[in-house]
Scaffold this active site. Structure first.
Site, mmCIF file in Angstrom:
data_model
loop_
_atom_site.group_PDB
_atom_site.id
_atom_site.type_symbol
_atom_site.label_atom_id
_atom_site.label_comp_id
_atom_site.label_asym_id
_atom_site.label_seq_id
_atom_site.Cartn_x
_atom_site.Cartn_y
_atom_site.Cartn_z
ATOM 1 N N HIS A 154 -105.028 6.082 -16.818
ATOM 2 C CA HIS A 154 -103.780 6.024 -17.104
ATOM 3 C C HIS A 154 -103.089 7.489 -17.540
ATOM 4 C CE1 HIS A 154 -101.256 4.637 -20.942
ATOM 5 N NE2 HIS A 154 -100.923 5.971 -21.436
ATOM 6 N N CYS A 155 -101.656 7.825 -16.886
ATOM 7 C CA CYS A 155 -101.206 8.402 -16.672
ATOM 8 C C CYS A 155 -100.739 9.512 -17.679
ATOM 9 C CB CYS A 155 -100.367 8.661 -14.973
ATOM 10 S SG CYS A 155 -99.727 10.407 -14.987
ATOM 11 N N PRO A 156 -100.071 10.431 -18.740
ATOM 12 C CA PRO A 156 -99.497 11.159 -19.857
ATOM 13 C C PRO A 156 -98.532 10.787 -19.196
ATOM 14 C CG PRO A 156 -100.991 12.166 -19.401
ATOM 15 C CD PRO A 156 -101.710 10.895 -18.347
#
Length: 367
Positions: free
Chosen positions: A155-157
């Site tokens: 999960h990439c912020p």
């Protein structure tokens, strides 16, 4: 009512906070556009030909970079098909069982009709309690999205999204074009950056834009280069970030190279067979995200291919999607067409051929 209302407010605040990194990147990109196009090209560069060439190349890279970033952010991650979700009767049956072994027996019965090869570290069926489904191979539950994501990488912020099967190609192109964007700005801004220190630029606000543009572009280039290099290595090995941290577990045991089919085929799983689509941020990968071809050591005896000359029977799901009797889809099977056959029948045939060849050599020697 109050707890429910407070939870919804909390979730709303979290959604807003999750967009802050994306807004930060958007502001930096908007400023870089202003600094490069207006302050550098239009205000500082005097040669018409140089100015036109810089602007043309810059806008091509800029459009591809923004397009890939947009696709990475707004492409919804793919979730498991409904065939992997428990039916109402299976849920009730599972809830009634208190013993873990009995629950696993139920899950094994359901998984027998699905293309699932991987297991937990203890050898159990991978099951998601929150989503109430059997996890397909390479699928993981994202705690931020609160759902299971097919071939989840991380999960990439910075994109406020899960990077997985649906948008991994877009994420790779985003890294590549953003690196190219920063390198182009660094290279073309270098001579004017040097003039800044030699007092060769007019005393205007463009001086400071040119200075910070070079520093920010060169700094981002270093971090982007390292990240892109790492993900290129993952693509070549056919691994996700999660699988690089913890290797997938099959029935025969842990195997970090379980899904690797070779450099070319690993690359084509993400980018597809048609070269013309590789640099464009449109989906062109192979497969459906629910099942993946595995190398020799990962084939389970229960899921061995049908004998030579026969066609495996496909199971038809409720919505018309096909599930083969082994974990290979039609589009994925193309990845293995040029590899040696690895079914048990082929191995037996090969042994027979070797035996016949050795027998012929023995007869010829005796003669």
């Amino acid at each position: 009512m109050a707890p429910s209302g407070s939870r919804s407010i909390k979730k709303g605040c979290q959604r807003v906070l999750y967009w802050i990194p994306v807004l930060f990147i958007a502001l930096i990109v908007a400023w870089s556009y202003y600094a490069y196009v207006l302050q550098l090209c239009i205000e500082s560069i005097e040669g018409i030909a140089e100015k036109v060439i810089y602007l043309l190349v810059y806008h091509v890279i800029f459009i591809m970079f923004v397009w890939a970033y947009w696709q990475t952010i707004f492409t919804r991650p793919m979730n498991p098909l409904k065939e992997f979700h428990l039916s109402y009767s299976d849920k009730e049956l599972l809830e009634r069982e208190d013993r873990g072994e009995s629950q696993q027996e139920i899950l094994r019965r359901i998984a027998k009709d699905l293309p699932i090869c991987t297991r937990t570290n203890s050898g159990a069926i991978r099951f998601c309690d929150r989503c109430q489904l059997l996890k397909p191979d390479r699928c993981h539950h994202c705690s931020v999205c609160d759902k299971c994501i097919l071939k989840m990488d991380h999960h990439c912020p910075w994109v406020n999204n899960c990077v997985g099967f649906a948008n991994y190609k877009f994420f790779m192109l985003f890294l590549a074009y953003s690196l190219l964007y920063c390198l182009f700005i660094t290279a073309t801004d270098l001579q004017y950056f040097i003039k800044f220190w030699l007092n060769g630029l007019p005393d205007t606000q463009a001086k400071f834009h040119i200075l910070f543009l070079f520093f920010s572009a060169s700094t981002f280039s270093v971090s982007l280069a390292s990240l892109l290099t790492y993900h290129c290595w993952l693509v070549c090995k056919n691994r996700s970030t999660l699988e690089a941290v913890r290797s997938p577990v099959f029935r025969h045991g842990t195997d970090k190279n379980g899904f690797s089919l070779g450099l070319s085929k690993n690359f084509r799983q993400v980018f597809g067979d048609e070269v013309k689509y590789w640099p464009i941020p449109i989906f062109s990968g192979l497969g459906d995200g629910c099942s993946f071809p595995a190398c020799l050591v990962n084939l389970d005896v229960e899921q061995a291919a049908s004998p030579t000359g026969s066609t495996p029977v496909n199971k038809i799901s409720a919505d018309g999607r096909q599930f083969p009797s082994k974990p290979l889809r039609e589009s994925q099977s193309r990845l293995l067409t040029s590899t040696p056959s690895w079914t048990e029948s082929d191995i037996a045939t090969d042994k027979d051929r070797k035996g016949a060849s050795n027998q012929a050599m023995t007869i010829e020697h005796e003669a």
